[in-house]
Design a protein around this motif. Structure first.
Motif, short mmCIF file in Angstrom:
data_model
loop_
_atom_site.label_atom_id
_atom_site.label_comp_id
_atom_site.label_asym_id
_atom_site.label_seq_id
_atom_site.Cartn_x
_atom_site.Cartn_y
_atom_site.Cartn_z
N LYS A 75 2.14 15.13 42.38
CA LYS A 75 3.24 16.09 42.20
C LYS A 75 4.27 16.16 43.46
O LYS A 75 5.48 16.43 43.48
N ARG A 128 6.44 13.38 43.70
CA ARG A 128 7.57 13.52 42.45
C ARG A 128 8.62 14.46 43.24
O ARG A 128 9.75 14.15 43.02
N ALA A 129 8.24 15.62 43.99
CA ALA A 129 9.22 16.41 44.47
C ALA A 129 10.02 15.77 45.50
O ALA A 129 11.19 15.92 45.92
N ARG A 173 10.62 12.48 45.67
CA ARG A 173 11.69 11.48 45.09
C ARG A 173 12.86 12.26 44.56
O ARG A 173 13.97 11.74 44.49
N ALA A 174 12.51 13.46 43.81
CA ALA A 174 13.67 14.21 43.30
C ALA A 174 14.53 14.76 44.49
O ALA A 174 15.79 14.59 44.18
N ALA A 219 16.98 19.26 42.65
CA ALA A 219 15.64 19.50 43.19
C ALA A 219 15.43 20.83 43.46
O ALA A 219 14.31 21.52 43.20
N MET A 271 14.83 23.08 40.48
CA MET A 271 13.75 22.80 39.90
C MET A 271 12.59 23.80 40.63
O MET A 271 11.30 23.70 40.25
N VAL A 329 11.93 23.17 43.92
CA VAL A 329 11.42 22.44 45.17
C VAL A 329 11.92 23.08 46.43
O VAL A 329 13.07 23.39 46.53
N SER A 330 10.89 23.54 47.32
CA SER A 330 11.20 24.08 48.57
C SER A 330 11.88 22.85 49.47
O SER A 330 11.03 22.36 50.07
N ILE A 345 9.70 20.13 51.83
CA ILE A 345 9.71 18.71 51.92
C ILE A 345 10.23 17.91 52.73
O ILE A 345 9.58 16.90 53.33
#
Ligand SMILES: Nc1ncnc2c1ncn2[C@@H]1O[C@H](COP(=O)(O)OP(=O)(O)O)[C@@H](O)[C@H]1O
Ligand SMILES: [Mg+2]
Lengths: 234, 278
Positions: B151, B154-155, B157-158, B166, B169, B171-172, B176
């Protein structure tokens, strides 16, 4: 459910929103129309936390959400389906949908919602392992909508869902959005296609250069002389 | 054999560039840090070499996370040039800190494995080099699996593909970035830990490592994970061949000649595709 009170937002020296106030009630279908550059996208970004409001208040369920990070706002139940679809092009359909459920912890609920998305959009079920960038425009828009649904939001913000799509596909997309609202999710939709938007929505706001200039029942606005001249081509 | 460590170095650099848009001139210093951390754990802490490697990775990753939190986070949104200058500052500061801490005299990590070469038919290889190769390969595989299957990956890559979406969605992005920088620094430290017993340790050892890492990234294409993995191997092999067939003095030159040629013929990198996975 959602209330913006005199919200102002800036990009550096450019003031994109001035004293924008609007409300969306539970279960409503509200649309926001206006010309290019009027500030419609910025309004949605201010709600979802991408653009910080410089002044004013944004309340959701009575709580002040102004200044919260996007993930906090999403967790409270507002999903944002952005302009231009913005699917993750090198990720598969499955991975894009998984990103939609990124903040959720309820594994069983996520699995059930995934099934629901595939029932609504059988075309996505056929393309699960395909990179999203290889889908057609209409398929990408369905993926973007499905991805927003994966957050199981109570309010969805749609930003120009018909942008750049073929007319037949546009019809399908609007039918899908109407269906989502009928099933109980509240909708705030930004559209350039004012004619269709005013038919679908129950209430509407008209925006010009960063301000709300008109508001009212969608049917009344569709009959308004100014709206007719400026947005309905007649 | 050593090409695999170039891959490790290149992957770290390319991820940080691709995801954060940061040109990390201090990358080689995390390599140096990994080597010295191994030395410290081994000689001062008297743990064994195999345990010292993960320790070095953790130290490198922690230093990377700290660097991001303290220096890079306040600069999010600043121009790439500004960040570049700051990273040059970090490079100089870390190198001098190493000089201060360890002195200018080269240190030596005793070889942890037998020196008798392993022979299979016509091929013979030193056990240490084989070990370096295998562990590097495993680390590359691990990094790949993290990116492709988890997961978190994936975050990452997003975020790499579309930062704003991102964030939508949930995502912090700050988190990241810190993780990505720590990830890259950890891989560089791993390369330093693995090559510690092969070469001597000295405070400016990271400069050559940085050069190799940049070469690998140029070969593989900016922001391209698979390109960096393959680019490292290509560079390693080219250097071995150059050193073997021309003269060992040309080892480092061969790599750079290849880079010039690649840049002339395929400026987007040897393995450039439309797809850049991150
Ligand atoms: N990222 C940005 N940086 C600077 N100005 C922006 C940015 N995004 C939008 N704007 C400006 O803000 C105003 C409103 O833009 P936007 O909300 O995208 O309008 P709409 O969605 O109604 O077309 C425009 O004048 C636009 O040029
Ligand atoms: Mg817009």
């Amino acid at each position: 459910m959602l209330a913006l009170e005199r919200v102002t937002a800036r990009y550096g020296a450019v003031t994109a929103l001035r004293d924008v106030s609007l409300t969306v009630g539970v279960g409503e279908f509200v649309c926001l129309i206006g010309a290019n550059g009027a500030g419609k996208s910025t309004t949605l970004k201010a709600i979802s936390g991408l653009v910080p409001a410089a002044a004013g208040r944004i309340r959701f369920d009575g709580y002040d959400i102004h200044g919260l990070a996007p993930q906090e706002i999403l967790k409270r139940g507002i999903a944002h389906c952005p302009e231009g679809r913005r699917v993750f092009p090198y990720m598969t359909v499955d991975e894009n949908l998984a990103m939609g459920a990124y903040v959720r912890r309820d594994v069983a609920g996520v699995a059930a919602d995934l099934e629901r998305v595939f029932t609504h959009f059988p075309i996505l079920a056929e393309r699960r392992r395909q990179p999203a960038g290889t889908l057609s425009g209409g398929e990408q828009q369905m993926l973007a909508i499905g991805r927003a649904l994966m957050a199981r939001p109570r309010l969805i913000l749609f930003d120009e869902p018909s942008l750049g799509l073929a007319p037949t596909v546009v019809e399908t997309v609007f039918a899908i959005i109407a269906g989502i609202q009928r099933e109980g999710t509240t909708v705030l939709m930004v559209e350039q296609n004012a004619y269709v938007a005013l038919q679908l929505a129950s209430r509407a706001y008209v925006m010009e250069t960063g301000r709300i200039v008109l508001e009212g029942p969608a049917r009344a606005l569709a009959d308004d002389e100014h709206v007719k001249r400026a947005y309905l081509g007649g | 054999m050593l090409g695999a460590t170039y891959s490790l170095l290149g992957i770290g650099l390319t991820l940080v560039f691709g995801l954060m848009n940061v040109v990390n001139f201090a990358h080689g210093e995390f390599y140096t840090l990994g080597a010295y951390a191994t030395f410290a754990a081994l000689v001062l802490g008297s743990v064994n070499f195999f345990l010292a490697i993960p320790i070095a990775i953790v130290v490198g990753a922690a230093a990377g996370a700290l660097c991001d939190r303290v220096l890079l986070r306040p600069l999010r949104g600043a121009s790439i040039d500004t960040v570049m200058l700051v990273m040059i500052g970090v490079w100089i500061a870390m190198q001098n800190a190493e000089l201060l801490g360890w002195g200018g005299v080269a240190k030596n990590i005793p070889t942890p494995l037998p020196t008798q070469p392993l022979t299979a038919g016509p091929v013979s290889v030193a056990p240490l080099r084989l070990f370096v190769f295998v562990v590097s390969g495993l680390l590359i595989l691990g990094a790949h699996l993290v990116l492709a299957k988890t997961k978190l990956g994936r975050a990452m890559r997003a975020t790499f593909q579309d930062r704003e979406t991102a964030a939508l969605m949930g995502v912090s992005i700050d988190r990241i970035h810190t993780i990505t920088f720590a990830f890259g620094a950890g891989l560089a430290a791993a390369a330093g830990a693995l090559l510690g017993p092969v070469f001597l340790l000295y405070p400016s050892m990271g400069d050559l490592a940085s050069l190799k890492a940049f070469s690998v990234v140029i070969l593989g294409g900016l922001g391209n994970f698979a390109g960096a993995a393959l680019g490292g191997l290509v560079l390693g092999i080219a250097e071995e061949l150059g050193a073997g067939y021309i003269s060992s003095g040309y080892r480092d030159a061969v790599g750079f000649i290849i880079i010039v040629v690649v840049l002339l013929l395929r400026p987007a990198g040897l393995f450039a595709r439309a797809e850049r996975v991150g």
